[in-house]
Write a protein that holds these residues in place. Structure first.
Motif, short mmCIF file in Angstrom:
data_model
loop_
_atom_site.label_atom_id
_atom_site.label_comp_id
_atom_site.label_asym_id
_atom_site.label_seq_id
_atom_site.Cartn_x
_atom_site.Cartn_y
_atom_site.Cartn_z
N ILE A 1 0.96 -1.24 -0.09
CA ILE A 1 0.10 0.01 -0.08
C ILE A 1 0.94 1.31 -0.06
CG2 ILE A 1 -1.82 1.27 0.96
CD1 ILE A 1 -2.67 -1.71 0.00
N ASP A 2 1.84 1.37 0.87
CA ASP A 2 2.64 2.39 1.05
C ASP A 2 3.77 2.27 0.07
OD1 ASP A 2 1.06 3.40 3.25
OD2 ASP A 2 2.38 2.55 4.55
N LYS A 3 3.98 1.31 -0.55
CA LYS A 3 5.06 1.16 -1.55
C LYS A 3 6.52 1.56 -1.10
CE LYS A 3 1.75 0.65 -4.75
NZ LYS A 3 1.69 -0.75 -5.35
N ASN A 4 6.77 0.83 0.40
CA ASN A 4 8.09 1.01 0.69
C ASN A 4 8.92 0.35 -0.04
OD1 ASN A 4 10.34 1.04 2.51
ND2 ASN A 4 9.20 1.66 4.21
N GLN A 5 10.06 0.75 -0.69
CA GLN A 5 11.07 0.07 -1.48
C GLN A 5 12.43 -0.56 -0.66
OE1 GLN A 5 10.66 -0.86 -5.01
NE2 GLN A 5 8.65 -0.06 -4.01
N ASP A 6 12.39 -0.13 0.68
CA ASP A 6 13.67 -0.56 1.52
C ASP A 6 13.91 -2.10 1.33
OD1 ASP A 6 15.54 0.15 3.83
OD2 ASP A 6 14.40 -1.67 4.44
N ASP A 7 14.96 -2.63 1.01
CA ASP A 7 15.17 -3.89 0.64
C ASP A 7 15.14 -4.83 2.02
OD1 ASP A 7 16.03 -3.60 -2.04
OD2 ASP A 7 18.14 -3.24 -1.79
N GLU A 8 15.65 -4.11 3.11
CA GLU A 8 15.41 -5.00 4.35
C GLU A 8 14.03 -5.37 4.48
OE1 GLU A 8 16.89 -4.90 8.89
OE2 GLU A 8 17.67 -3.63 7.57
N LEU A 9 13.24 -4.23 4.77
CA LEU A 9 11.85 -4.54 4.80
C LEU A 9 11.12 -5.40 3.68
CD1 LEU A 9 10.64 -0.85 5.63
CD2 LEU A 9 10.75 -2.81 7.16
N ARG A 10 11.57 -5.42 2.58
CA ARG A 10 10.94 -6.31 1.46
C ARG A 10 11.44 -7.73 1.76
NH1 ARG A 10 8.78 -3.32 -2.58
NH2 ARG A 10 8.74 -5.05 -3.95
N SER A 11 12.56 -8.04 2.35
CA SER A 11 13.14 -9.25 2.47
C SER A 11 12.26 -9.65 3.51
CB SER A 11 14.57 -9.28 2.70
OG SER A 11 15.20 -10.54 3.08
N ARG A 12 12.18 -9.02 4.70
CA ARG A 12 11.34 -9.40 5.86
C ARG A 12 9.93 -9.81 5.46
NH1 ARG A 12 11.32 -12.37 10.15
NH2 ARG A 12 9.52 -11.84 11.64
N PHE A 13 9.25 -9.03 4.76
CA PHE A 13 7.94 -9.09 4.27
C PHE A 13 7.84 -10.51 3.50
CE2 PHE A 13 4.60 -8.84 0.60
CZ PHE A 13 3.63 -8.84 1.50
#
Length: 318
Positions: free
Chosen positions: A275-287
């Motif tokens: 939804i918020d389109k956060n592109q942080d690699d660490e956050l995306r990996s955790r997701f």
């Protein structure tokens, strides 16, 4: 010809004496990767087993004919002796976790302070292809491509089916897991275990992840022309036979509400990334990790807790 090696890191463990490589192999070891190579660890956490190549830096000489640990006399290349012409060791280890640039592993028999030469994901595909059951499996799948799928549906092997569906879908997610759960129930209730898909039809009311689980499990696909999309943005499946009965399966509450209630960690990370389109690699990996875990945990919930099912009479001829 000179072939230089540059260490990418070093081993940290309690293996001090050479003989301790056997007795302490099962203990946790750490592999500290040097800062200039740490970017190479990106997505390594997607692997459970990795191959670690290291250098026998305390091995001073070698013999081409050597005595192994079991007392046999063999050529050095027929053994795992640490005394080798180029002093390269390789061990398959279990990757327990990654802490920054430090790999925590078990199964490493390299001594403390051993230089690490390289790290690779473990590849066992050759052994899978050569297994005694491979020829039998190939013959069965050649005669009936859905043989393994039908067997998994009947035995309600949801995890195996989810893994197969993810190969089609590209990733693990709760929507895909919901599709697998609904499809398995519908196929078993309708007794639609067949590789002949001519008289089995499915209606999906969403074009989202749910539908890929439906396609893989039921065998009803757009290519087979027996999957109908009625995009009402509802997570619902109807599976039926032409001019016969069928079943409509749908969640008892909105899928988003189910996830919010059962898996709050997934829910807020979903909003961060999707939804918020956060592109942080660490956050995306955790997701991605949380999404995978949530998908498999969802399979453990009772069907009746998640879904409602209605038997329907159809006079439908699409």
């Amino acid at each position: 010809m000179s072939i230089p090696f540059t260490p990418i890191g070093f081993v940290r463990n309690h293996i001090i004496e050479k003989r301790e490589g056997f007795t302490k192999k099962g203990e946790r070891s750490e592999i500290e990767i040097l800062p200039e190579f740490s970017d190479g660890l990106y997505k390594l956490n997607e692997n459970t087993y990795i191959d670690v190549l290291f250098y026998f830096n305390r091995s001073e000489k070698y013999d081409l004919i050597t005595r192994t640990i079991t007392g046999e006399i063999k050529g050095v290349f027929a053994s795992r002796s640490p005394h080798r012409p180029n002093g390269v060791g390789v061990t398959t280890v279990k990757l327990l976790e990654i802490q920054g640039a430090v790999l925590v592993v078990s199964g490493l028999d390299a001594m403390n302070n051993s230089p690490i030469i390289d790290i690779k994901p473990c590849d066992k595909s050759f052994f899978d292809e050569q297994s005694p059951t491979a020829a039998i499996q190939k013959e069965k799948l050649t005669n009936n491509p859905r043989f393994e799928i039908i067997k998994a549906i009947k035995s309600e092997n949801y995890e195996w089916l989810l893994i197969q569906a993810a190969q089609l879908h590209g990733h693990f997610c709760p929507g895909l897991a919901m599709g697998v759960l609904a499809a398995v129930k519908a196929v078993n209730e309708l007794n639609a275990h067949t590789d002949e898909m001519k008289d089995i039809w499915a209606i999906t009311e969403t074009n989202g992840c749910f539908s890929d689980g439906i396609q893989m499990v039921t065998g009803c696909t757009f290519g087979n022309k027996n999957l109908i999309l009625k995009d009402h943005e509802k997570t619902a499946l109807t599976l039926f036979r032409i001019n016969d009965k069928g079943f409509r399966i749908y969640p008892k509450m909105q899928t988003s509400d189910i996830l919010k209630e059962k898996f709050p960690d997934f829910d807020w990370r979903f909003h961060q990334i999707k939804i918020d389109k956060n592109q942080d690699d660490e956050l995306r990996s955790r997701f991605k990790k949380v999404s995978r875990e949530c998908s498999f945990e969802l399979l453990q919930l009772p069907f009746e807790e998640l879904f409602s099912m209605e038997e329907i009479e159809t006079g439908i001829k699409p």
